[in-house]
Design a protein around this motif. Structure first.
Motif, PDB file in Angstrom:
ATOM      1  N   ALA A 179       0.828  -1.207   0.000  1.00 20.57           N
ATOM      2  CA  ALA A 179       0.000   0.000   0.000  1.00 20.57           C
ATOM      3  C   ALA A 179       0.865   1.261   0.000  1.00 20.57           C
ATOM      4  N   ASP A 180       1.984   1.238   0.728  1.00 22.02           N
ATOM      5  CA  ASP A 180       2.897   2.388   0.744  1.00 22.02           C
ATOM      6  C   ASP A 180       3.484   2.644  -0.639  1.00 22.02           C
TER       7      ASP A 180
ATOM      8  N   LYS B  18       0.701   4.043  -2.864  1.00 21.76           N
ATOM      9  CA  LYS B  18       0.360   5.414  -2.477  1.00 21.76           C
ATOM     10  C   LYS B  18       1.442   6.395  -2.921  1.00 21.76           C
ATOM     11  N   THR B  19       2.691   6.042  -2.715  1.00 12.73           N
ATOM     12  CA  THR B  19       3.794   6.920  -3.108  1.00 12.73           C
ATOM     13  C   THR B  19       3.774   7.178  -4.610  1.00 12.73           C
TER      14      THR B  19
ATOM     15  N   SER C 256      -2.890   7.091 -11.777  1.00 17.09           N
ATOM     16  CA  SER C 256      -3.761   6.441 -10.809  1.00 17.09           C
ATOM     17  C   SER C 256      -5.215   6.840 -11.021  1.00 17.09           C
TER      18      SER C 256
END
Length: 137
Positions: free
Chosen positions: A110-111, A114-115, A124
């Protein structure tokens, strides 16, 4: 390390990490996001790779043997200014004004997502998997 096959997407990510576990984990997360991943363990190998591949994004560990990650970041800023540069660190982005993003350690899938979503918002938003990350590659 045996390279794993990745779909041809036009999005190349260069991962520079001397830790096999960290590098392989990043490769897995990035491939799931549709990136073609080139994983190298030294800054010297990274320089050779980015000159040949013109990656959309490079994710760099700062603690590398030989040329360190800081010098690699400075070199890439000069030689490939369109490449988005991300460092892996326990510190925040405010500690690294020269880079485009920071991937927190320890990181999760997830990191990573997200980044990259913050750095490539058009990608995205459309959910495309065959774009160039906004980098024309």
């Amino acid at each position: 390390m045996t390279p794993s096959p990745a779909p041809v997407t036009g999005r190349t990510a260069l991962v520079v990490d001397d830790s096999a576990d960290q590098g392989d984990l990043l490769r897995l997360h990035l491939e799931r996001l549709g990136y073609e991943v080139v994983l190298v363990v030294t800054a010297e190998a990274a320089i050779e790779s980015y000159r040949r591949l013109a990656p959309a994004v490079a994710i760099i560990d700062l603690m590398l043997p030989g040329i360190d990650g800081w010098q690699l970041v400075r070199t890439m800023k000069q030689e490939v200014p369109d490449c988005v540069l991300v460092v892996t660190s326990v510190l925040g982005l405010e500690e690294f004004p020269i880079v485009d993003g920071v991937l927190p350690k320890p990181f999760t899938a997830a990191d990573v997502a997200k980044t990259l979503a913050l750095l490539f918002p058009a990608a995205s938003a459309t959910g495309e998997s065959d774009h160039d990350g906004g980098q024309g590659r």
